[in-house]
Design a protein around this motif. Structure first.
Motif, PDB file in Angstrom:
ATOM      1  N   GLU A  16     -31.497 -73.897 -26.406  1.00 17.62           N
ATOM      2  CA  GLU A  16     -31.823 -72.560 -26.908  1.00 17.62           C
ATOM      3  C   GLU A  16     -31.309 -72.366 -28.335  1.00 17.62           C
ATOM      4  O   GLU A  16     -32.013 -71.810 -29.191  1.00 17.62           O
ATOM      5  CB  GLU A  16     -31.235 -71.489 -25.994  1.00 17.62           C
ATOM      6  CG  GLU A  16     -31.933 -71.358 -24.665  1.00 17.62           C
ATOM      7  CD  GLU A  16     -31.245 -70.355 -23.755  1.00 17.62           C
ATOM      8  OE1 GLU A  16     -30.441 -69.525 -24.241  1.00 17.62           O
ATOM      9  OE2 GLU A  16     -31.503 -70.406 -22.539  1.00 17.62           O
ATOM     10  N   GLN A  19     -33.499 -74.288 -30.743  1.00 19.63           N
ATOM     11  CA  GLN A  19     -34.798 -73.627 -30.903  1.00 19.63           C
ATOM     12  C   GLN A  19     -34.685 -72.407 -31.809  1.00 19.63           C
ATOM     13  O   GLN A  19     -35.554 -72.163 -32.658  1.00 19.63           O
ATOM     14  CB  GLN A  19     -35.361 -73.242 -29.539  1.00 19.63           C
ATOM     15  CG  GLN A  19     -35.896 -74.412 -28.754  1.00 19.63           C
ATOM     16  CD  GLN A  19     -36.393 -74.016 -27.375  1.00 19.63           C
ATOM     17  OE1 GLN A  19     -36.109 -72.915 -26.886  1.00 19.63           O
ATOM     18  NE2 GLN A  19     -37.129 -74.936 -26.740  1.00 19.63           N
ATOM     19  N   GLU A  20     -33.638 -71.628 -31.652  1.00 20.09           N
ATOM     20  CA  GLU A  20     -33.448 -70.448 -32.496  1.00 20.09           C
ATOM     21  C   GLU A  20     -33.240 -70.845 -33.954  1.00 20.09           C
ATOM     22  O   GLU A  20     -33.806 -70.232 -34.865  1.00 20.09           O
ATOM     23  CB  GLU A  20     -32.259 -69.624 -31.992  1.00 20.09           C
ATOM     24  CG  GLU A  20     -32.525 -68.878 -30.709  1.00 20.09           C
ATOM     25  CD  GLU A  20     -31.300 -68.119 -30.222  1.00 20.09           C
ATOM     26  OE1 GLU A  20     -30.395 -67.855 -31.033  1.00 20.09           O
ATOM     27  OE2 GLU A  20     -31.267 -67.807 -29.024  1.00 20.09           O
ATOM     28  N   LYS A  23     -36.499 -72.031 -35.449  1.00 12.75           N
ATOM     29  CA  LYS A  23     -37.367 -70.878 -35.703  1.00 12.75           C
ATOM     30  C   LYS A  23     -36.951 -70.192 -36.998  1.00 12.75           C
ATOM     31  O   LYS A  23     -37.798 -69.877 -37.853  1.00 12.75           O
ATOM     32  CB  LYS A  23     -37.286 -69.911 -34.524  1.00 12.75           C
ATOM     33  CG  LYS A  23     -38.159 -68.699 -34.652  1.00 12.75           C
ATOM     34  CD  LYS A  23     -38.061 -67.873 -33.385  1.00 12.75           C
ATOM     35  CE  LYS A  23     -37.832 -66.437 -33.758  1.00 12.75           C
ATOM     36  NZ  LYS A  23     -37.633 -65.554 -32.632  1.00 12.75           N
ATOM     37  N   ASP A  24     -35.654 -69.993 -37.192  1.00 12.06           N
ATOM     38  CA  ASP A  24     -35.157 -69.356 -38.421  1.00 12.06           C
ATOM     39  C   ASP A  24     -35.478 -70.207 -39.652  1.00 12.06           C
ATOM     40  O   ASP A  24     -35.876 -69.683 -40.695  1.00 12.06           O
ATOM     41  CB  ASP A  24     -33.650 -69.118 -38.329  1.00 12.06           C
ATOM     42  CG  ASP A  24     -33.290 -68.056 -37.301  1.00 12.06           C
ATOM     43  OD1 ASP A  24     -34.197 -67.278 -36.914  1.00 12.06           O
ATOM     44  OD2 ASP A  24     -32.115 -68.021 -36.879  1.00 12.06           O
ATOM     45  N   LEU A  26     -37.933 -72.410 -40.029  1.00 13.38           N
ATOM     46  CA  LEU A  26     -39.371 -72.388 -40.301  1.00 13.38           C
ATOM     47  C   LEU A  26     -39.804 -71.061 -40.920  1.00 13.38           C
ATOM     48  O   LEU A  26     -40.612 -71.025 -41.853  1.00 13.38           O
ATOM     49  CB  LEU A  26     -40.156 -72.656 -39.022  1.00 13.38           C
ATOM     50  CG  LEU A  26     -40.066 -74.086 -38.490  1.00 13.38           C
ATOM     51  CD1 LEU A  26     -40.733 -74.188 -37.134  1.00 13.38           C
ATOM     52  CD2 LEU A  26     -40.718 -75.042 -39.471  1.00 13.38           C
ATOM     53  N   ILE A  27     -39.276 -69.962 -40.424  1.00 12.22           N
ATOM     54  CA  ILE A  27     -39.613 -68.649 -40.989  1.00 12.22           C
ATOM     55  C   ILE A  27     -39.143 -68.559 -42.432  1.00 12.22           C
ATOM     56  O   ILE A  27     -39.870 -68.070 -43.308  1.00 12.22           O
ATOM     57  CB  ILE A  27     -39.004 -67.514 -40.127  1.00 12.22           C
ATOM     58  CG1 ILE A  27     -39.754 -67.422 -38.795  1.00 12.22           C
ATOM     59  CG2 ILE A  27     -39.051 -66.184 -40.866  1.00 12.22           C
ATOM     60  CD1 ILE A  27     -39.138 -66.449 -37.805  1.00 12.22           C
TER      61      ILE A  27
END
Length: 124
Positions: A16, A19-20, A23-24, A26-27
């Motif tokens: 987890e 993944q977080e 995600k950060d 990539l954003i």
């Protein structure tokens, strides 16, 4: 709590968290301002830009070819200064003596301490 349960809980928590973070990342990469890269397609002649290299004038090419032939000519067989690479030029001649049996011996010859130290240092 069993070890297998603890393993699965830690594994899920790490998954987890990764993944977080992904995600950060990539954003952030998508939202970052884009910089435009300009390349000089013509450039200056040189080895890193073979397309822009200029052809050498014929007189300079001939002079360079003659210079190379003069340098390499001294290395041709029979030329002055040529080193021959035959077994006659080897200082230590190995005969047909026995070197492998307990009563065998090494051929006569001299080996300097520099040569021995060079061999020992190269093995280390």
């Amino acid at each position: 709590m069993k070890l297998s349960q603890l393993k699965s809980i830690v594994k899920e928590a790490v998954k987890e968290a990764i993944q977080e973070e992904m995600k950060d990342i990539l954003i952030e990469a998508v939202r970052a301002p884009k910089s435009v890269v300009y390349e000089n397609s013509i450039g200056t002649p040189g080895p890193m830009n073979p397309v822009a290299q200029q052809k050498m004038p014929e007189d300079k090419r001939i002079a360079m070819k003659e210079n190379i032939q003069n340098v390499l000519g001294g290395m041709m067989p029979g030329s002055n200064g040529t080193l021959t690479a035959t077994s006659a030029d080897v200082p230590l001649q190995v005969g047909s003596g026995d070197t492998t049996s307990p009563n065998g011996g090494l051929p006569n010859g001299n080996v300097s301490m520099d040569q021995i130290m060079g061999l020992m240092n190269s093995k280390g």
